[in-house]
Design an enzyme around this catalytic site. Sequence first.
Site, short mmCIF file in Angstrom:
data_model
loop_
_atom_site.label_atom_id
_atom_site.label_comp_id
_atom_site.label_asym_id
_atom_site.label_seq_id
_atom_site.Cartn_x
_atom_site.Cartn_y
_atom_site.Cartn_z
N THR A 1 56.15 -30.61 13.99
CA THR A 1 54.69 -30.50 13.88
C THR A 1 54.14 -31.42 12.80
O THR A 1 53.15 -32.12 13.01
CB THR A 1 54.31 -29.03 13.56
OG1 THR A 1 54.93 -28.17 14.52
CG2 THR A 1 52.80 -28.83 13.59
N LYS B 1 46.54 -36.09 22.28
CA LYS B 1 45.38 -35.56 21.57
C LYS B 1 44.38 -36.67 21.22
O LYS B 1 44.72 -37.86 21.23
CB LYS B 1 45.84 -34.84 20.30
CG LYS B 1 46.72 -33.61 20.56
CD LYS B 1 47.10 -32.94 19.24
CE LYS B 1 47.88 -31.66 19.46
NZ LYS B 1 48.17 -30.97 18.17
N ARG C 1 55.80 -38.15 17.20
CA ARG C 1 55.05 -37.84 15.98
C ARG C 1 55.49 -38.71 14.81
O ARG C 1 54.66 -39.10 13.98
CB ARG C 1 55.15 -36.34 15.67
CG ARG C 1 54.25 -35.51 16.60
CD ARG C 1 54.54 -34.06 16.53
NE ARG C 1 53.48 -33.24 17.15
CZ ARG C 1 53.60 -31.96 17.40
NH1 ARG C 1 54.71 -31.31 17.10
NH2 ARG C 1 52.60 -31.27 17.96
N ARG D 1 59.69 -31.07 23.65
CA ARG D 1 59.59 -30.70 22.23
C ARG D 1 60.45 -31.63 21.37
O ARG D 1 60.07 -32.00 20.26
CB ARG D 1 60.06 -29.25 22.01
CG ARG D 1 59.22 -28.18 22.70
CD ARG D 1 57.88 -27.94 22.10
NE ARG D 1 57.91 -27.53 20.72
CZ ARG D 1 56.83 -27.21 20.00
NH1 ARG D 1 55.62 -27.25 20.55
NH2 ARG D 1 56.92 -26.86 18.75
N HIS E 1 50.73 -32.47 22.06
CA HIS E 1 51.01 -31.05 22.19
C HIS E 1 52.06 -30.87 23.27
O HIS E 1 52.06 -31.63 24.25
CB HIS E 1 49.75 -30.28 22.60
CG HIS E 1 50.03 -28.88 23.06
ND1 HIS E 1 50.12 -27.82 22.18
CD2 HIS E 1 50.31 -28.37 24.29
CE1 HIS E 1 50.43 -26.72 22.86
NE2 HIS E 1 50.54 -27.03 24.14
N TYR F 1 43.65 -22.58 22.25
CA TYR F 1 44.41 -22.31 21.02
C TYR F 1 44.15 -20.89 20.48
O TYR F 1 44.36 -20.66 19.28
CB TYR F 1 44.07 -23.35 19.95
CG TYR F 1 44.82 -24.67 20.13
CD1 TYR F 1 46.19 -24.74 19.95
CD2 TYR F 1 44.14 -25.85 20.44
CE1 TYR F 1 46.88 -25.94 20.09
CE2 TYR F 1 44.82 -27.07 20.58
CZ TYR F 1 46.19 -27.10 20.40
OH TYR F 1 46.88 -28.27 20.53
N GLU G 1 49.55 -22.49 30.08
CA GLU G 1 48.84 -23.70 29.67
C GLU G 1 48.58 -24.62 30.86
O GLU G 1 47.51 -25.22 30.95
CB GLU G 1 49.62 -24.41 28.56
CG GLU G 1 49.62 -23.59 27.27
CD GLU G 1 50.47 -24.19 26.15
OE1 GLU G 1 50.42 -23.64 25.04
OE2 GLU G 1 51.17 -25.20 26.38
N ASN H 1 48.30 -34.83 14.98
CA ASN H 1 49.71 -35.14 15.23
C ASN H 1 49.97 -35.59 16.67
O ASN H 1 51.08 -35.47 17.18
CB ASN H 1 50.61 -33.97 14.81
CG ASN H 1 50.28 -32.69 15.53
OD1 ASN H 1 49.40 -32.67 16.39
ND2 ASN H 1 50.98 -31.63 15.20
N PHE I 1 43.89 -23.02 9.63
CA PHE I 1 43.56 -24.34 10.15
C PHE I 1 42.83 -24.31 11.50
O PHE I 1 42.59 -25.35 12.10
CB PHE I 1 44.83 -25.20 10.27
CG PHE I 1 45.92 -24.59 11.13
CD1 PHE I 1 45.88 -24.71 12.51
CD2 PHE I 1 46.98 -23.92 10.54
CE1 PHE I 1 46.88 -24.15 13.30
CE2 PHE I 1 47.99 -23.35 11.33
CZ PHE I 1 47.93 -23.47 12.72
#
Length: 140
Positions: free
Chosen positions: A93, A11, A104, A87, A117, A51, A128, A114, A59
């Site tokens: 998260t 990100k 993270r 993951r 993704h 998203y 995706e 964070n 948020f």
Amino acid sequence: MAIERTFSMIKPDATRRNLTGAITRILEESGLRVVASKRVWMSRREAEGFYAVHKERPFFGELVESMSSGPTIVQVLEGENAIARNREVMGATNPKDAAEGTIRKLHALSIGENSVHGSDAPETAKQEIAYWFSETEIVG
Ligand code: ADP
């Protein structure tokens, strides 16, 4: 165990801090292979579309703002159990809850910023990947 593909993003909070290599290295060391990768500066519209599942969440505005604030590296990762493995290596998260050694825990700034993704299920991985890549851009 089946070879899977998953979708990953580094990100803008992370590309801004020049962490593309550091994060990709963690992914690769976990056994995942980068089979597609490109750098994109997503528009607000692209971020809203990507998203869309979160559009009713409080948020959402902050998320769209943050994801369109700078370059993102979009990637397809391949490997055994790639969705769950990614993951796991990403961590929770909220970086405060993330396990030691996860991306993270090491690099995220906050729950909003964070750093990474990763798709959460086979169906979302498929959607995706298709949102950002054509089949010819994925080289396994
Ligand atoms: P994950 O990215 O771990 O799958 P979610 O799908 O729940 O997490 O949320 C998507 C993204 O929305 C998160 O990665 C984070 O950037 C952002 N987000 C989630 N919860 C919050 C929150 N409470 N405040 C700000 N941003 C959030």
